[in-house]
Design a protein around this motif. Structure first.
Motif, PDB file in Angstrom:
ATOM      1  N   ILE A  72       5.726   7.108  -5.924  1.00 28.83           N
ATOM      2  CA  ILE A  72       5.240   5.737  -6.114  1.00 28.83           C
ATOM      3  C   ILE A  72       6.293   4.868  -6.792  1.00 28.83           C
ATOM      4  O   ILE A  72       6.276   3.633  -6.655  1.00 28.83           O
ATOM      5  CB  ILE A  72       3.910   5.740  -6.911  1.00 28.83           C
ATOM      6  CG1 ILE A  72       3.155   4.422  -6.674  1.00 28.83           C
ATOM      7  CG2 ILE A  72       4.161   5.972  -8.411  1.00 28.83           C
ATOM      8  CD1 ILE A  72       1.735   4.416  -7.196  1.00 28.83           C
ATOM      9  N   ASP A  73       7.247   5.478  -7.495  1.00 30.59           N
ATOM     10  CA  ASP A  73       8.314   4.684  -8.101  1.00 30.59           C
ATOM     11  C   ASP A  73       9.138   3.964  -7.034  1.00 30.59           C
ATOM     12  O   ASP A  73       9.590   2.839  -7.228  1.00 30.59           O
ATOM     13  CB  ASP A  73       9.211   5.556  -8.983  1.00 30.59           C
ATOM     14  CG  ASP A  73       9.848   6.717  -8.231  1.00 30.59           C
ATOM     15  OD1 ASP A  73       9.260   7.188  -7.236  1.00 30.59           O
ATOM     16  OD2 ASP A  73      10.932   7.168  -8.653  1.00 30.59           O
ATOM     17  N   ARG A  74       9.305   4.600  -5.859  1.00 34.54           N
ATOM     18  CA  ARG A  74      10.041   3.963  -4.776  1.00 34.54           C
ATOM     19  C   ARG A  74       9.263   2.760  -4.229  1.00 34.54           C
ATOM     20  O   ARG A  74       9.837   1.739  -3.878  1.00 34.54           O
ATOM     21  CB  ARG A  74      10.310   4.977  -3.662  1.00 34.54           C
ATOM     22  CG  ARG A  74      11.092   6.196  -4.122  1.00 34.54           C
ATOM     23  CD  ARG A  74      12.521   5.864  -4.449  1.00 34.54           C
ATOM     24  NE  ARG A  74      13.340   5.784  -3.236  1.00 34.54           N
ATOM     25  CZ  ARG A  74      14.614   5.430  -3.230  1.00 34.54           C
ATOM     26  NH1 ARG A  74      15.215   5.091  -4.361  1.00 34.54           N
ATOM     27  NH2 ARG A  74      15.303   5.400  -2.102  1.00 34.54           N
ATOM     28  N   SER A  75       7.936   2.923  -4.158  1.00 37.41           N
ATOM     29  CA  SER A  75       7.114   1.807  -3.702  1.00 37.41           C
ATOM     30  C   SER A  75       7.162   0.656  -4.701  1.00 37.41           C
ATOM     31  O   SER A  75       7.247  -0.521  -4.319  1.00 37.41           O
ATOM     32  CB  SER A  75       5.669   2.269  -3.484  1.00 37.41           C
ATOM     33  OG  SER A  75       5.586   3.198  -2.419  1.00 37.41           O
ATOM     34  N   TYR A  76       7.125   0.984  -5.991  1.00 32.31           N
ATOM     35  CA  TYR A  76       7.252  -0.053  -7.010  1.00 32.31           C
ATOM     36  C   TYR A  76       8.607  -0.751  -6.895  1.00 32.31           C
ATOM     37  O   TYR A  76       8.712  -1.981  -7.030  1.00 32.31           O
ATOM     38  CB  TYR A  76       7.103   0.562  -8.405  1.00 32.31           C
ATOM     39  CG  TYR A  76       5.724   0.410  -8.996  1.00 32.31           C
ATOM     40  CD1 TYR A  76       5.409  -0.657  -9.823  1.00 32.31           C
ATOM     41  CD2 TYR A  76       4.732   1.352  -8.752  1.00 32.31           C
ATOM     42  CE1 TYR A  76       4.145  -0.797 -10.391  1.00 32.31           C
ATOM     43  CE2 TYR A  76       3.462   1.229  -9.294  1.00 32.31           C
ATOM     44  CZ  TYR A  76       3.176   0.155 -10.113  1.00 32.31           C
ATOM     45  OH  TYR A  76       1.929   0.013 -10.660  1.00 32.31           O
ATOM     46  N   GLY A  77       9.657   0.034  -6.653  1.00 35.54           N
ATOM     47  CA  GLY A  77      10.987  -0.551  -6.518  1.00 35.54           C
ATOM     48  C   GLY A  77      11.072  -1.504  -5.342  1.00 35.54           C
ATOM     49  O   GLY A  77      11.646  -2.600  -5.437  1.00 35.54           O
ATOM     50  N   ARG A  94       0.842  -1.196   0.000  1.00 37.36           N
ATOM     51  CA  ARG A  94       0.000   0.000   0.000  1.00 37.36           C
ATOM     52  C   ARG A  94       0.880   1.250   0.000  1.00 37.36           C
ATOM     53  O   ARG A  94       1.661   1.467   0.934  1.00 37.36           O
ATOM     54  CB  ARG A  94      -0.930   0.005   1.206  1.00 37.36           C
ATOM     55  CG  ARG A  94      -2.065  -0.997   1.087  1.00 37.36           C
ATOM     56  CD  ARG A  94      -3.128  -0.779   2.137  1.00 37.36           C
ATOM     57  NE  ARG A  94      -4.333  -1.556   1.859  1.00 37.36           N
ATOM     58  CZ  ARG A  94      -5.483  -1.384   2.488  1.00 37.36           C
ATOM     59  NH1 ARG A  94      -5.585  -0.465   3.443  1.00 37.36           N
ATOM     60  NH2 ARG A  94      -6.534  -2.120   2.182  1.00 37.36           N
ATOM     61  N   HIS A  95       0.711   2.052  -1.060  1.00 35.86           N
ATOM     62  CA  HIS A  95       1.440   3.322  -1.176  1.00 35.86           C
ATOM     63  C   HIS A  95       0.523   4.444  -0.712  1.00 35.86           C
ATOM     64  O   HIS A  95      -0.529   4.680  -1.304  1.00 35.86           O
ATOM     65  CB  HIS A  95       1.874   3.551  -2.622  1.00 35.86           C
ATOM     66  CG  HIS A  95       2.453   4.910  -2.870  1.00 35.86           C
ATOM     67  ND1 HIS A  95       3.767   5.217  -2.591  1.00 35.86           N
ATOM     68  CD2 HIS A  95       1.885   6.050  -3.355  1.00 35.86           C
ATOM     69  CE1 HIS A  95       3.989   6.487  -2.890  1.00 35.86           C
ATOM     70  NE2 HIS A  95       2.870   7.009  -3.357  1.00 35.86           N
TER      71      HIS A  95
END
Length: 275
Positions: free
Chosen positions: A221-226, A213-214
């Motif tokens: 959100i790119d960090r959460s995807y990473g 959950r972001h």
């Protein structure tokens, strides 16, 4: 009428270079009081010093030449105030963007960290109404807003009144890899209803996901995807297929103000995450 001064003295008095003064003469916002017809030398009037200071100060603050022209040609205080106020508001927006960028850059100084709460979840088969398209990543925000409105209207018509829904999206990996690919937005299908033209009814098969959950908006959100992708590849078996998102926290009053994006990374099998 003040005293005539050379371009050199005027440059010292105003902080404007010879190049800048020539440019402002050419575009008509600071014309010399006199130009010698034989030598082409420019002479200014000391009464133009304040005018020059205004131009230099507003250029240093990023005001555009057209806005400076409008400001200098305005005859009434209200118009001048409106131009300056508009520019101040633009500067405040830029300042906030700069602060956000600084925060993002500071975050990048730290490596991607796996959040404590990544769940491994079985998503059962789901009947949905959906709208899909092949889009460019640069178009995704506009497509998202229009498609969400289409689905919300379709559900409201079926229910006879506005209904709160939890929308979701499926995003083909080509969107990330090639900047163009298939995107599908969906909502749970209303019971015993037929979708309108342009909206399709389908059933998503059951699937396994690693879920993170972001919180907040799309920023970061790119960090959460990473972090999620790192976890899925290091501790699970990542599966090819579209990334699934669920958008939580919207309301009837503000349906696009989501507080959380649930990112679902497809995996093979279900196992308990390492402790």
């Amino acid at each position: 009428m003040g005293a005539r001064v050379s371009i050199g003295d005027f440059a010292v008095m105003t902080g404007l270079s010879r190049k800048a003064l020539r440019h402002y003469h050419d575009i008509g916002i600071l014309e010399p009081a006199e130009v010698d017809s034989d030598t082409g030398y420019r002479f200014y009037d000391t009464g133009q010093v304040d005018h020059a200071h205004i131009i230099r100060r507003f250029r240093s603050l990023g005001m555009s030449i057209p806005d400076i022209k409008a400001l200098l040609s305005a005859d009434d205080a209200a118009t001048r105030t409106e131009i300056i106020t508009t520019h101040l508001e633009q500067m405040e927006v830029q300042l906030q963007q700069t602060r956000d960028s600084v925060g993002a850059l500071r975050e990048l100084l730290s490596p991607v960290r796996t959040p404590a709460l990544i769940a491994v979840r079985h998503e059962p088969a789901l009947a949905v109404w959906s709208v899909g398209a092949t889009i460019e990543t640069s178009e995704i925000d506009d497509w998202f807003a229009v498609t969400l409105s289409t689905l919300r209207d379709a559900v409201a018509t079926a229910a006879g009144a506005p209904v709160a829904v939890v929308p979701g999206g499926l995003y083909d990996r080509a969107l990330f890899l090639e900047s163009q690919g298939e995107a599908t937005m969906f909502v749970p299908a209303p019971p015993s209803a037929t979708p309108p033209a342009g909206v399709r009814a389908e059933v998503f098969p059951a699937a396994e996901y690693a879920v993170l959950r972001h919180s907040g908006g799309h920023d970061g959100i790119d960090r959460s995807y990473g972090a999620l992708g790192t976890f899925a590849n290091e501790h699970l078996i990542s599966r090819q297929g579209p990334i699934r998102e669920h958008y939580l926290g919207g309301s009837l009053a503000d349906p696009t103000a989501f507080t959380t994006t649930e990112i679902c990374w497809p995996i093979l099998g279900t196992s308990t995450p390492p402790g």
